[in-house]
Write a protein that holds these residues in place. Structure first.
Motif, PDB file in Angstrom:
ATOM      1  N   GLN A 170      27.436 -44.699  85.278  1.00 27.59           N
ATOM      2  CA  GLN A 170      26.553 -44.770  86.444  1.00 27.59           C
ATOM      3  C   GLN A 170      27.276 -45.234  87.707  1.00 27.59           C
ATOM      4  O   GLN A 170      26.665 -45.400  88.758  1.00 27.59           O
ATOM      5  N   ASP A 173      20.361 -39.850  74.107  1.00 23.97           N
ATOM      6  CA  ASP A 173      19.355 -39.777  75.180  1.00 23.97           C
ATOM      7  C   ASP A 173      19.890 -40.457  76.424  1.00 23.97           C
ATOM      8  O   ASP A 173      19.848 -39.911  77.522  1.00 23.97           O
ATOM      9  N   GLU A 174      20.411 -41.662  76.205  1.00 25.87           N
ATOM     10  CA  GLU A 174      20.878 -42.448  77.337  1.00 25.87           C
ATOM     11  C   GLU A 174      22.141 -41.838  77.964  1.00 25.87           C
ATOM     12  O   GLU A 174      22.269 -41.762  79.180  1.00 25.87           O
ATOM     13  N   MET A 195      23.222 -38.635  77.784  1.00 23.31           N
ATOM     14  CA  MET A 195      22.932 -37.349  78.437  1.00 23.31           C
ATOM     15  C   MET A 195      22.210 -37.565  79.756  1.00 23.31           C
ATOM     16  O   MET A 195      22.470 -36.889  80.744  1.00 23.31           O
ATOM     17  N   SER A 196      21.307 -38.530  79.762  1.00 24.14           N
ATOM     18  CA  SER A 196      20.570 -38.787  80.992  1.00 24.14           C
ATOM     19  C   SER A 196      21.510 -39.307  82.089  1.00 24.14           C
ATOM     20  O   SER A 196      21.405 -38.905  83.258  1.00 24.14           O
ATOM     21  N   MET A 198      23.533 -36.304  83.362  1.00 24.14           N
ATOM     22  CA  MET A 198      22.702 -35.465  84.237  1.00 24.14           C
ATOM     23  C   MET A 198      22.560 -36.092  85.615  1.00 24.14           C
ATOM     24  O   MET A 198      22.661 -35.424  86.638  1.00 24.14           O
ATOM     25  N   GLN A 199      22.297 -37.409  85.613  1.00 28.43           N
ATOM     26  CA  GLN A 199      22.146 -38.099  86.903  1.00 28.43           C
ATOM     27  C   GLN A 199      23.419 -38.015  87.724  1.00 28.43           C
ATOM     28  O   GLN A 199      23.367 -37.834  88.936  1.00 28.43           O
ATOM     29  N   TYR A 248      18.502 -31.137  74.577  1.00 30.95           N
ATOM     30  CA  TYR A 248      19.279 -31.198  75.823  1.00 30.95           C
ATOM     31  C   TYR A 248      19.741 -29.823  76.277  1.00 30.95           C
ATOM     32  O   TYR A 248      20.387 -29.690  77.315  1.00 30.95           O
ATOM     33  N   SER A 307      21.065 -28.822  80.094  1.00 31.94           N
ATOM     34  CA  SER A 307      22.528 -28.711  80.243  1.00 31.94           C
ATOM     35  C   SER A 307      22.946 -27.300  80.625  1.00 31.94           C
ATOM     36  O   SER A 307      23.851 -27.123  81.437  1.00 31.94           O
TER      37      SER A 307
END
Length: 229
Positions: free
Chosen positions: A18, A49-50, A52-53, A56-57, A90, A94
């Motif tokens: 991040q 989940d975390e 990939m998210s 993506m962000q 996903y 993706s």
């Protein structure tokens, strides 16, 4: 156990992923995720989940340094190969990101941008290859059917690109082979298009042994599909 190690590492990884402003940190975190996925395989699933998210962000973040994009895209492939059929949730998002990234073009006279677009395309090809192999291992290839045309269109763009480098050529020929061997007769019409033969021919003529081996294999796979009644 790996699980404990991952749990301990997770907060640092997420912080790194991040950290869009410090792009070196972000790149290292992305590389680590890929390494971990390759080594622990399916055991990375509870964290996906975390992860990939966050990936993506990062792609949607305007301040992300462009050099982080290729490894982020390539990382989709590492994760898909690690978790197989569990990548399905996903898949849509993706592939949408890969489709967007594959629209990026470079003007013929901008050396720096040409180099960047080549590295971006390498990341896209690695992602497609990993996703296809992961879903094949997980017996879920039919979910790829809606995306066949998008992937083939990208390969067609690469087949006429005068500025592509050998890495892109080699990986594109590899993707042709993987896609053909995974989808079989389902994509016979697409595989019979002239650009496929052109791409593989140019791979053969590259003089690069690795690429020539890839093309010989891919040619065999494509020929098998085309000969099916």
């Amino acid at each position: 156990s790996n699980q404990k190690y991952l749990l301990a590492l997770q907060p640092f990884l997420m912080m790194g992923l991040q950290n869009f402003e410090a792009y070196h940190v972000c790149t290292i975190a992305v590389g680590l995720v890929g390494d971990i996925a390759r080594s622990v395989e399916a055991r990375i699933q509870p964290f996906c989940d975390e992860i990939m998210s966050a990936l993506m962000q990062s792609l949607q973040n305007q301040s992300l340094h462009r050099s982080v994009k290729p490894p982020v895209l390539s990382c989709f492939g590492d994760i898909a190969m690690a978790i197989g059929a569990a990548f399905e949730p996903y898949l849509q998002v993706s592939l949408m990101m890969l489709l967007q990234a594959s629209q990026t073009r470079a003007p013929d006279d901008d050396e720096e941008l040409i180099e960047y677009v080549n590295s971006l395309r390498e990341g896209i090809l690695e992602a497609y290859t990993g996703i296809i192999q992961g879903l094949k291992d997980g017996d879920r290839v039919e979910v790829l059917v809606p995306y066949v045309d998008a992937i083939m269109t990208f390969l067609e763009v690469l087949s006429v690109d005068e500025t592509r480098d050998y890495e892109v050529l080699g990986k594109a020929c590899g993707l042709v082979g993987d896609f053909a061997s995974t989808m079989g007769g389902r994509i016979r019409d697409q595989m019979s298009r002239p650009f496929v033969a052109k791409l593989l021919r140019e791979g053969h003529e590259s003089g690069d042994e690795t690429i020539i081996d890839t093309c010989t294999w891919a040619n065999g796979v494509v020929a098998q599909i085309l000969q099916q009644p």
